[in-house]
Design a protein around this motif. Structure first.
Motif, PDB file in Angstrom:
ATOM      1  N   ALA A  90      53.679  26.768  70.602  1.00 45.51           N
ATOM      2  CA  ALA A  90      52.682  26.521  71.646  1.00 45.51           C
ATOM      3  C   ALA A  90      51.284  26.865  71.173  1.00 45.51           C
ATOM      4  N   THR A  91      51.129  28.041  70.546  1.00 45.58           N
ATOM      5  CA  THR A  91      49.843  28.464  69.985  1.00 45.58           C
ATOM      6  C   THR A  91      50.091  29.135  68.643  1.00 45.58           C
ATOM      7  N   ALA A  92      49.081  29.087  67.784  1.00 46.92           N
ATOM      8  CA  ALA A  92      49.208  29.692  66.461  1.00 46.92           C
ATOM      9  C   ALA A  92      47.838  30.086  65.947  1.00 46.92           C
ATOM     10  N   HIS A  93      47.827  31.045  65.040  1.00 45.07           N
ATOM     11  CA  HIS A  93      46.658  31.257  64.205  1.00 45.07           C
ATOM     12  C   HIS A  93      46.657  30.133  63.158  1.00 45.07           C
ATOM     13  N   LEU A  94      45.481  29.711  62.751  1.00 41.67           N
ATOM     14  CA  LEU A  94      45.389  28.688  61.708  1.00 41.67           C
ATOM     15  C   LEU A  94      44.526  29.203  60.574  1.00 41.67           C
ATOM     16  N   VAL A  95      45.024  29.046  59.356  1.00 42.93           N
ATOM     17  CA  VAL A  95      44.272  29.390  58.151  1.00 42.93           C
ATOM     18  C   VAL A  95      44.082  28.106  57.362  1.00 42.93           C
ATOM     19  N   GLY A  96      42.831  27.688  57.170  1.00 41.25           N
ATOM     20  CA  GLY A  96      42.569  26.425  56.487  1.00 41.25           C
ATOM     21  C   GLY A  96      41.563  26.584  55.369  1.00 41.25           C
ATOM     22  N   HIS A  97      41.819  25.905  54.271  1.00 35.38           N
ATOM     23  CA  HIS A  97      40.925  25.929  53.110  1.00 35.38           C
ATOM     24  C   HIS A  97      40.174  24.609  53.039  1.00 35.38           C
ATOM     25  N   ALA A  98      38.843  24.645  53.101  1.00 34.29           N
ATOM     26  CA  ALA A  98      37.989  23.460  52.969  1.00 34.29           C
ATOM     27  C   ALA A  98      38.433  22.366  53.952  1.00 34.29           C
ATOM     28  N   ALA A  99      39.065  21.306  53.480  1.00 36.28           N
ATOM     29  CA  ALA A  99      39.522  20.246  54.380  1.00 36.28           C
ATOM     30  C   ALA A  99      40.390  20.808  55.503  1.00 36.28           C
ATOM     31  N   GLY A 100      41.275  21.737  55.172  1.00 39.29           N
ATOM     32  CA  GLY A 100      42.141  22.336  56.175  1.00 39.29           C
ATOM     33  C   GLY A 100      41.376  23.183  57.166  1.00 39.29           C
ATOM     34  N   GLY A 101      40.326  23.873  56.698  1.00 41.07           N
ATOM     35  CA  GLY A 101      39.490  24.649  57.600  1.00 41.07           C
ATOM     36  C   GLY A 101      38.687  23.764  58.529  1.00 41.07           C
ATOM     37  N   ASN A 102      38.158  22.656  57.992  1.00 39.74           N
ATOM     38  CA  ASN A 102      37.424  21.710  58.832  1.00 39.74           C
ATOM     39  C   ASN A 102      38.341  21.113  59.900  1.00 39.74           C
TER      40      ASN A 102
END
Length: 269
Positions: A90-102
């Motif tokens: 349902a909900t999550a923390h998200l960790v994104g690098h460059a494209a993934g962060g955008n």
């Protein structure tokens, strides 16, 4: 040992590593390369503490090797939502690098209820001339000379010079691996185009989530001034800049990054 499950949803390969009962979920979204393997240096720090969700971006790795029409960073955000749906998250923390962060920033705008905390590593809020020059050079290499030239040049954009000198054998082996799994040229060009078109600068104020904006002072692909601008525009951001490590500082100084990452996800910073 944590239970591991894999699956495919809407053409997207994913993997879930269960954590302790009641643990928060964390989904990891790689950069332009798109592979879940990018996060290998973070796995020991995250597993055992969190329920970890990995996936390969559309067009890369074990996911569908083609893109849907009109590919954009918003499309990447919808893919993350699809993975969350498929994994019952349902909900999550998200960790994104460059494209993934955008893509994480876009998800925060489009589906704010699906995110808790957000970590944006080497991201940006609008197009930048320096980033555009770097991607133009990479695009021309790819178009003129093909994937091998592209992957051989990639290290120059990802790592500090002294780290490259000390890890030449490792990087040559990685070049072979990356060439073997390289996306179709049209897919890579479309992914680069989506990143260069990404612009949410005037909407940053609408992202209320706690955001860790992480960068390296010597990143030559995405200069840290973009992370500073991003942090200044977000209502609830923490800026963390390491002094050395390059664009891939999540690997070159993984210990320092992982400590800050876990502390942020736990709500300690």
């Amino acid at each position: 040992m944590e239970a591991v499950t894999t699956g495919v949803a809407d053409g997207l390969w994913f993997e879930v590593i269960d954590g302790p009962d009641g643990a928060d979920s964390v989904i990891l979204s790689a950069g332009l390369g798109g592979s879940a393997a990018f996060w290998s240096p973070q796995m020991e720090a995250l597993t055992g503490r969190f329920r970890v969700i990995l996936y390969d971006h559309r067009g890369t790795g074990r996911s569908d090797r083609s893109l849907k029409p009109d590919h954009s960073v918003a499309s990447m955000a919808e893919d993350i939502r699809s993975v969350l749906d498929a994994t019952g998250t349902a909900t999550a923390h998200l960790v994104g690098h460059a494209a993934g962060g955008n893509a994480g920033l876009q998800l925060a705008l489009d589906h704010p209820d699906r995110l808790d905390r957000l970590v944006v590593v080497n991201g940006w809020s609008r197009p930048d001339p320096h980033v555009a020059r770097c991607f133009t050079a990479r695009t021309r290499l790819l178009e003129a000379y093909g994937p091998r030239a592209y992957v051989e040049a990639q290290s120059l954009f990802l790592y500090p010079p002294d780290w490259i000198s000390e890890h030449d054998a490792l990087l040559k082996a990685q070049d072979d691996h990356h060439e073997a799994g390289f996306p179709r040229v049209d897919v890579m060009l479309a992914r680069i185009g989506a990143l260069l078109a990404f612009d949410i600068d005037d909407r940053l104020k609408d992202i209320p989530h706690p955001v860790l904006v992480a960068a390296s002072a010597d990143d030559m692909l995405v200069p840290p001034l973009l992370s500073r601008r991003l942090a200044e525009g977000l209502p609830n951001a923490t800026l963390d800049v390491v002094p050395w490590g390059g664009h891939a500082f999540t690997a070159t100084v993984s210990g320092a990054f992982n400590a800050r990452l876990v502390a942020f996800l736990n709500g300690d910073i």
